[in-house]
Design a protein around this motif. Structure first.
Motif, mmCIF file in Angstrom:
data_model
loop_
_atom_site.group_PDB
_atom_site.id
_atom_site.type_symbol
_atom_site.label_atom_id
_atom_site.label_comp_id
_atom_site.label_asym_id
_atom_site.label_seq_id
_atom_site.Cartn_x
_atom_site.Cartn_y
_atom_site.Cartn_z
ATOM 1 N N SER A 1 15.780 -4.945 -21.111
ATOM 2 C CA SER A 1 15.458 -3.823 -20.242
ATOM 3 C C SER A 1 13.944 -3.746 -20.070
ATOM 4 N N TYR A 2 13.517 -3.030 -19.034
ATOM 5 C CA TYR A 2 12.101 -2.912 -18.705
ATOM 6 C C TYR A 2 11.683 -1.453 -18.816
ATOM 7 N N GLU A 3 10.906 -1.152 -19.844
ATOM 8 C CA GLU A 3 10.452 0.214 -20.072
ATOM 9 C C GLU A 3 9.257 0.557 -19.202
ATOM 10 N N THR A 4 8.525 -0.455 -18.770
ATOM 11 C CA THR A 4 7.383 -0.258 -17.890
ATOM 12 C C THR A 4 7.580 -1.084 -16.629
ATOM 13 N N ARG A 5 6.818 -0.804 -15.636
ATOM 14 C CA ARG A 5 6.949 -1.472 -14.345
ATOM 15 C C ARG A 5 6.702 -2.979 -14.500
ATOM 16 N N PRO A 6 7.665 -3.830 -14.079
ATOM 17 C CA PRO A 6 7.539 -5.278 -14.314
ATOM 18 C C PRO A 6 6.847 -6.055 -13.189
ATOM 19 N N TRP A 7 6.128 -5.369 -12.307
ATOM 20 C CA TRP A 7 5.344 -6.030 -11.266
ATOM 21 C C TRP A 7 3.879 -5.618 -11.401
ATOM 22 N N ASP A 8 2.975 -6.514 -11.057
ATOM 23 C CA ASP A 8 1.566 -6.130 -11.070
ATOM 24 C C ASP A 8 1.218 -5.442 -9.755
ATOM 25 N N SER A 9 -0.048 -5.113 -9.568
ATOM 26 C CA SER A 9 -0.466 -4.330 -8.406
ATOM 27 C C SER A 9 -0.281 -5.071 -7.094
ATOM 28 N N SER B 1 0.828 -1.215 0.000
ATOM 29 C CA SER B 1 0.000 0.000 0.000
ATOM 30 C C SER B 1 0.860 1.261 0.000
ATOM 31 N N ILE B 2 2.081 1.173 0.536
ATOM 32 C CA ILE B 2 2.966 2.343 0.536
ATOM 33 C C ILE B 2 3.306 2.729 -0.894
ATOM 34 N N TYR B 3 3.622 1.732 -1.712
ATOM 35 C CA TYR B 3 3.930 2.026 -3.118
ATOM 36 C C TYR B 3 2.716 2.634 -3.811
ATOM 37 N N HIS B 4 1.545 2.030 -3.632
ATOM 38 C CA HIS B 4 0.350 2.493 -4.336
ATOM 39 C C HIS B 4 -0.021 3.923 -3.939
ATOM 40 N N LYS B 5 0.284 4.315 -2.723
ATOM 41 C CA LYS B 5 -0.031 5.655 -2.251
ATOM 42 C C LYS B 5 0.659 6.726 -3.093
ATOM 43 N N TYR B 6 1.860 6.406 -3.624
ATOM 44 C CA TYR B 6 2.649 7.400 -4.348
ATOM 45 C C TYR B 6 2.810 7.083 -5.832
ATOM 46 N N ALA B 7 2.192 6.011 -6.299
ATOM 47 C CA ALA B 7 2.411 5.549 -7.674
ATOM 48 C C ALA B 7 1.966 6.569 -8.713
ATOM 49 N N GLU B 8 0.865 7.258 -8.462
ATOM 50 C CA GLU B 8 0.370 8.233 -9.438
ATOM 51 C C GLU B 8 1.236 9.482 -9.454
ATOM 52 N N THR B 9 1.696 9.892 -8.280
ATOM 53 C CA THR B 9 2.531 11.087 -8.190
ATOM 54 C C THR B 9 3.903 10.863 -8.795
ATOM 55 N N PHE B 10 4.420 9.635 -8.620
ATOM 56 C CA PHE B 10 5.759 9.316 -9.099
ATOM 57 C C PHE B 10 5.705 8.080 -10.013
ATOM 58 N N PRO B 11 5.342 8.264 -11.281
ATOM 59 C CA PRO B 11 5.232 7.129 -12.206
ATOM 60 C C PRO B 11 6.598 6.564 -12.588
ATOM 61 N N TRP B 12 6.576 5.387 -13.171
ATOM 62 C CA TRP B 12 7.782 4.666 -13.597
ATOM 63 C C TRP B 12 8.661 5.553 -14.469
#
Length: 329
Positions: free
Chosen positions: A315-323, A169-180
């Motif tokens: 390489s990983y251009e997008t986040r390689p983990w799901d929610s 939940s800590i990651y999800h709290k800031y995911a929109e503010t700080f995208p990949w």
């Protein structure tokens, strides 16, 4: 100075491109961004940003819960003035009964600010490695914030369950503010957790306030782990913890992209000393294995270590983990 492990860019290039410059100010009367023209160039004064405050706040939180004492490194490393006579490198180093090293490096000059804060456990404990690497110039902010897994999560799913699944939940709290933030190499992704905040953004007071909040939440989660973790009684597991931390330190000391900037700031000899003895202390003490022992794919024909950032080429251009934190590649 370390701005995370491998991102396909160098801090040195960001440093050179820092034009117009950022001036870091401590003025209490200015708490936001001001813009004024000087000699037909724009000059940004970023008084709201002070990574020293990040370190001081983390140490304050730590002292509320555990007993800290100065590390022997503090006697050898406190502050260094760069070769330009203007850049300041300030370092702090502490330890506790469970934490082998809790250290900070802050670098400031007229064009950039760098912050590297990390925590490493004693080998008797398998808690993750705290990792905060921030870079600020006039053009951009580059941020990595994570609880780096001591044991690679692809090999030990129980380790992820123990330390990460309950705090996603800590990651999800800031995911929109700080995208990949873009590409990460296949080699470096193994050293990150599903919590990792890897992002780039333009400076704003709101973003830096959010970053400070995220930093403290990540740190408090890590600090609680260090308090709750129990001793490893099995000698084989202690050895495994020690080797895992040494492997991590070996990778960082060899492949850290901040080496070039440190070299320009303090010279090659001092840069290597700071990397191996301060930032990634333990690389020469915890084990005798070499970089090639851990990463044989990087060995060149003449037996030296390849300068390439990636050997496998993925390489990983997008986040390689799901929610949920499951690795999906």
């Amino acid at each position: 100075m370390a701005l995370s492990m491998e991102f396909g860019f160098s801090i040195g290039s960001c440093f050179k491109a820092a034009n117009p410059p950022v001036l870091i100010s401590e003025s209490p009367k200015k708490t936001n961004f001001t813009l004024r023209r000087r000699s037909k160039r724009f000059l940004f004064r970023v008084s709201a940003v002070s990574y020293k405050d990040f370190a001081e706040s983390a140490l304050e939180e730590t002292r509320k819960k555990i007993v800290l004492e100065p590390s022997p490194l503090q006697e050898r490393y406190s502050s260094i003035t760069g070769l330009d006579g203007k850049t300041e490198l300030q370092m702090l180093a502490f330890k506790s009964s469970k934490i082998r090293l809790l250290r900070s490096m802050a670098i400031e000059n007229e064009t950039m600010q760098v912050f590297d804060f990390a925590g490493f456990m004693e080998p008797e404990y398998d808690a993750p490695i705290f990792c905060a690497n921030f870079f600020t110039s006039a053009n951009t902010n580059i941020v990595v914030l994570d609880l780096n897994p001591l044991h690679q999560l692809t090999d030990q799913t129980d380790y992820q369950e123990k330390y990460y699944n309950k705090i996603m939940s800590i990651y999800h709290k800031y995911a929109e503010t700080f995208p990949w933030g873009g590409k990460l190499t296949g080699e470096s992704i193994k050293f990150f957790s599903p919590l990792v905040m890897w992002t780039r953004f333009s400076s704003s007071q709101e973003k830096h306030k959010a970053l400070f909040s995220a930093f403290l939440e990540y740190y408090q989660a890590w600090l609680e782990m260090t308090i709750q973790v129990g001793d490893e009684m099995e000698p084989s597991q202690v050895r495994a913890n020690c080797e895992a931390q040494h492997k991590y330190l070996t990778w960082r000391a060899q492949k850290d992209p901040g080496h070039g900037l440190l070299k320009r700031l303090v010279g090659e000899t001092k840069a290597k000393e700071l990397l191996r003895d301060f930032l990634f202390n333990g690389v020469d003490e915890l084990d005798t294995k070499t970089f090639i022992d851990y990463f044989p794919e990087y060995e060149t024909e003449d037996g030296t270590v390849s300068d390439k950032r990636s050997i496998i080429g993925k390489s990983y251009e997008t986040r390689p983990w799901d929610s949920t934190g499951k690795f999906i590649g």
